[in-house]
Design an enzyme around this catalytic site. Structure first.
Site, PDB file in Angstrom:
ATOM      1  N   SER A 106      -2.917 -18.397   9.144  1.00 32.97           N
ATOM      2  CA  SER A 106      -2.945 -17.247  11.113  1.00 32.97           C
ATOM      3  C   SER A 106      -1.593 -16.622  10.460  1.00 32.97           C
ATOM      4  CB  SER A 106      -2.297 -19.370  11.927  1.00 32.97           C
ATOM      5  OG  SER A 106      -3.001 -19.841  12.098  1.00 32.97           O
ATOM      6  N   LYS A 109      -2.509 -13.642  12.744  1.00 31.88           N
ATOM      7  CA  LYS A 109      -2.240 -13.555  13.413  1.00 31.88           C
ATOM      8  C   LYS A 109      -1.679 -12.368  14.200  1.00 31.88           C
ATOM      9  CE  LYS A 109      -4.598 -17.529  15.264  1.00 31.88           C
ATOM     10  NZ  LYS A 109      -4.571 -18.478  14.312  1.00 31.88           N
ATOM     11  N   SER A 164      -1.095 -21.044  18.266  1.00 28.41           N
ATOM     12  CA  SER A 164      -1.548 -20.010  17.335  1.00 28.41           C
ATOM     13  C   SER A 164      -3.596 -20.789  17.497  1.00 28.41           C
ATOM     14  CB  SER A 164      -1.597 -20.997  15.458  1.00 28.41           C
ATOM     15  OG  SER A 164      -1.746 -19.863  15.050  1.00 28.41           O
ATOM     16  N   LYS A 280       5.667 -16.236  12.949  1.00 27.21           N
ATOM     17  CA  LYS A 280       4.445 -17.039  12.717  1.00 27.21           C
ATOM     18  C   LYS A 280       4.121 -18.011  11.422  1.00 27.21           C
ATOM     19  CE  LYS A 280       0.642 -17.649  14.520  1.00 27.21           C
ATOM     20  NZ  LYS A 280       0.444 -19.410  14.074  1.00 27.21           N
TER      21      LYS A 280
END
Length: 329
Positions: A106, A109, A164, A280
């Site tokens: 993720s 992203k 997320s 993140k």
């Protein structure tokens, strides 16, 4: 000096070759320069109204291919890849396999948000499609969107970066490019433009795919570009976000989204001399435990720290804390 017949024949042969092939336009070289075009055509000259194109590595951390020798107390075996970048000093203070091909999970992203902020408008209203939800894997990380829901790009970005949401990623991709596949093409174009040439993306969320990969250094390039945007920093530094949007029937949907970052959640303690701004997370079986972090030292110097394929979540944060303690002062 007079030419003999031998030399006359040689000269005629050379002239014939030049006339037949030497001055033709080359068609066997991809993206070859047109030798008849001017330097202006390739932005190689400067006029009063035009600046010289910037160098790619300007204001970026660059370094060699060697791994750092870990300081005492660094558990380097807790992850496959790790790095610390001193942004202002343009220095890589720690490097462990930073050019190795890795799966980003993720942390993908980051690029999705960067593109959304570059091409989208935060007040635009997005409608969640059936495809954006039905195409996700069972058990996928989501922020709870349903077909027919309507929310702004700003709200979708909170759902993307805090909890997320893979559903938010697909919705944003369709908004920007019309489809996930088209958005993936844009992701690769933008990554290349940032110098992230060892990466390839096939989706906006990071679910596993053999053709979806990056490196720690490429992630640094992407993240470094993203944190130049104040809105991006706002998203990654928000611990909790409460919002309301409408569903397909026009009824209100109330949501509360929490940041997945273990430091911001208070689950793990950062070193005393470090302020964690945000970042993140990412986790899949093939990618392991991943974290891209933006922090500042006690003097206010910014650092970007990256760990990919951490063995466990606890070992990921243990190693990150060790890196921040030793390499971000």
């Amino acid at each position: 000096m007079k030419c003999t017949n031998k030399y006359k024949i040689l000269i005629l042969v050379v002239l014939s070759l030049l006339l037949l092939g030497g001055c033709k336009e080359r068609t066997d070289v991809a993206d070859a320069y047109d030798v008849y075009a001017t330097s202006d055509s390739y932005a190689l000259t400067q006029t009063d109204s035009q600046e010289l194109p910037g160098l790619l590595a300007t204001d970026l951390c660059v370094g060699g291919t060697e791994n750092s020798t870990p300081a005492d107390g660094i558990n380097a075996d807790y992850a496959q890849t790790a790095a610390v970048f001193s942004v202002d000093d343009q220095e890589i203070t720690y490097a462990q396999n930073i050019y190795q091909k890795m799966y980003p999970a993720s942390t993908t992203k980051i690029l999705t948000a960067y593109i959304a902020l570059k091409y989208g408008k935060l007040d635009d209203v997005l409608t969640v499609s059936d495809e954006a939800i039905s195409s996700l894997m069972m058990g996928s990380s989501i922020c709870g969107l349903k077909p027919g829901d309507q929310l702004t790009l700003d709200q979708a970005l909170y759902g993307l970066m805090l909890c997320s949401g893979n559903d938010a990623a697909n919705v944003i991709a369709e908004y920007i490019s019309g489809s996930v596949d088209k958005f993936a093409e844009l992701m690769n174009q933008e990554a290349q433009a940032l110098g992230a040439t060892q990466s390839h993306f096939v989706n906006p969320h990071g679910l596993p795919d053999d053709n979806h990969y990056t490196t720690a250094y490429d992630l640094y390039l992407i993240f470094n570009a993203a944190v130049q945007n104040d809105d991006f920093v706002k998203y990654i530094s928000t611990k909790k976000y409460s919002t309301s949007y409408t569903d397909a029937n026009g009824d209100a949907v109330d949501q509360v989204w929490f940041n997945t970052n273990g430091y911001l959640k208070g689950r793990y303690d950062a070193p005393e001399n470090v302020t964690v701004v945000g970042g993140k997370t990412g986790t899949t079986d093939v990618a392991g435990n991943c974290l891209v972090l933006y922090s500042k030292s006690s003097s206010g110097k910014p650092y970007i720290s990256i760990i990919l394929k951490g063995n466990t979540k606890r070992e990921l944060y243990t190693l990150m804390t060790e890196l921040l303690t030793n390499y971000s002062n």
